[in-house]
Motif scaffolding. Sequence first.
Motif, PDB file in Angstrom:
ATOM      1  N   THR A 215       1.034  -0.888  -0.202  1.00  0.00           N
ATOM      2  CA  THR A 215       0.133   0.151   0.298  1.00  0.00           C
ATOM      3  C   THR A 215       1.360   1.018   0.028  1.00  0.00           C
ATOM      4  O   THR A 215       1.737   1.508   0.513  1.00  0.00           O
TER       5      THR A 215
ATOM      6  N   THR B 114      -6.125   2.811  -3.928  1.00  0.00           N
ATOM      7  CA  THR B 114      -7.327   2.610  -2.500  1.00  0.00           C
ATOM      8  C   THR B 114      -7.875   1.284  -3.117  1.00  0.00           C
ATOM      9  O   THR B 114      -8.450   0.099  -2.236  1.00  0.00           O
ATOM     10  N   VAL B 115      -8.299   1.298  -4.140  1.00  0.00           N
ATOM     11  CA  VAL B 115      -9.378   0.012  -5.289  1.00  0.00           C
ATOM     12  C   VAL B 115      -8.324  -1.033  -4.439  1.00  0.00           C
ATOM     13  O   VAL B 115      -9.004  -2.774  -3.779  1.00  0.00           O
TER      14      VAL B 115
ATOM     15  N   SER C  16      -6.035  -1.558  -2.697  1.00  0.00           N
ATOM     16  CA  SER C  16      -5.347  -1.967  -1.565  1.00  0.00           C
ATOM     17  C   SER C  16      -6.899  -2.578  -0.190  1.00  0.00           C
ATOM     18  O   SER C  16      -6.786  -3.504   0.203  1.00  0.00           O
ATOM     19  N   SER C  17      -8.326  -2.228  -1.171  1.00  0.00           N
ATOM     20  CA  SER C  17      -9.115  -2.616  -0.824  1.00  0.00           C
ATOM     21  C   SER C  17      -9.502  -4.007  -1.424  1.00  0.00           C
ATOM     22  O   SER C  17     -10.720  -4.275  -0.556  1.00  0.00           O
ATOM     23  N   TYR C  18      -9.847  -3.808  -2.290  1.00  0.00           N
ATOM     24  CA  TYR C  18     -10.437  -5.393  -2.976  1.00  0.00           C
ATOM     25  C   TYR C  18      -8.768  -6.772  -4.209  1.00  0.00           C
ATOM     26  O   TYR C  18      -8.826  -5.423  -4.565  1.00  0.00           O
ATOM     27  N   SER C  19      -8.339  -6.815  -3.195  1.00  0.00           N
ATOM     28  CA  SER C  19      -7.809  -7.813  -3.742  1.00  0.00           C
ATOM     29  C   SER C  19      -7.467  -8.512  -4.948  1.00  0.00           C
ATOM     30  O   SER C  19      -9.151  -8.533  -5.054  1.00  0.00           O
TER      31      SER C  19
ATOM     32  N   TYR D 196      -9.548  11.776   1.706  1.00  0.00           N
ATOM     33  CA  TYR D 196      -9.610  10.138   0.936  1.00  0.00           C
ATOM     34  C   TYR D 196     -10.250  10.188  -0.231  1.00  0.00           C
ATOM     35  O   TYR D 196     -11.202  11.212  -0.806  1.00  0.00           O
TER      36      TYR D 196
ATOM     37  N   LEU E 286     -14.845   4.309  -0.587  1.00  0.00           N
ATOM     38  CA  LEU E 286     -15.591   3.453  -1.705  1.00  0.00           C
ATOM     39  C   LEU E 286     -16.897   2.860  -0.649  1.00  0.00           C
ATOM     40  O   LEU E 286     -16.283   2.607   0.692  1.00  0.00           O
TER      41      LEU E 286
ATOM     42  N   THR F  78     -19.401   0.044  -1.600  1.00  0.00           N
ATOM     43  CA  THR F  78     -20.043  -1.573  -2.266  1.00  0.00           C
ATOM     44  C   THR F  78     -21.263  -1.703  -2.286  1.00  0.00           C
ATOM     45  O   THR F  78     -22.777  -1.728  -1.426  1.00  0.00           O
TER      46      THR F  78
END
Length: 188
Positions: free
Chosen positions: A24, A127-128, A130-133, A180, A183, A185
């Motif tokens: 990250t 960001t995406v 790191s949040s959605y592997s 920031y 996100l 979902t």
Amino acid sequence: MIVEHVSQDPLAGLGQPVPAMTATPEAPEPTWEPPNMYIDPQPDLEIRHELEERVLKAAGVAAPTTSRCEFPAGFSGGKAAQFSCTVTYGKLAVPYQVTTEPKGGLIFSWTAESTQTVVTRAGILATVASSYSADKEPRCDELPEAALVEIGKKLPQQCYARIEGQYKTVWIDMVPGPTYVGLQTRFQ
């Protein structure tokens, strides 16, 4: 026939794959340091540095960043004041309205408000990612290299991901904040 209709995934394959991240990235910081507020107090530089830092965190990627403020004559933080500041990230200008209030001696408090910030393609993709592997196969619509956007307003572009336990791809809405990109979902 019902099973066929229910199992359709109209979001599958939309957008471009988001590159996997090995680490990250840290948010960029201004390239200059303000003077020490206890040894050499300069409230004008303290405020400018913090505002540049906010914009860089929101962008998520370093770029030439400058700032300027319309300080009242003789500004020292010792009197209440209101003034405007502008942080320029590349060619994008983020306006701020700043309010200061003295707290005694060399100490003062201040707030800065803006309705806009900067987002970048690289910052959003990081960001995406790191949040959605990678196992969730994140993908995103074409994003601008850099854009001035409204804080709190969902971007027109979306990202998509497969989430474990879900049969269908989810939408990922991107909502910029002051420092920031949030996100959110949404499920089909």
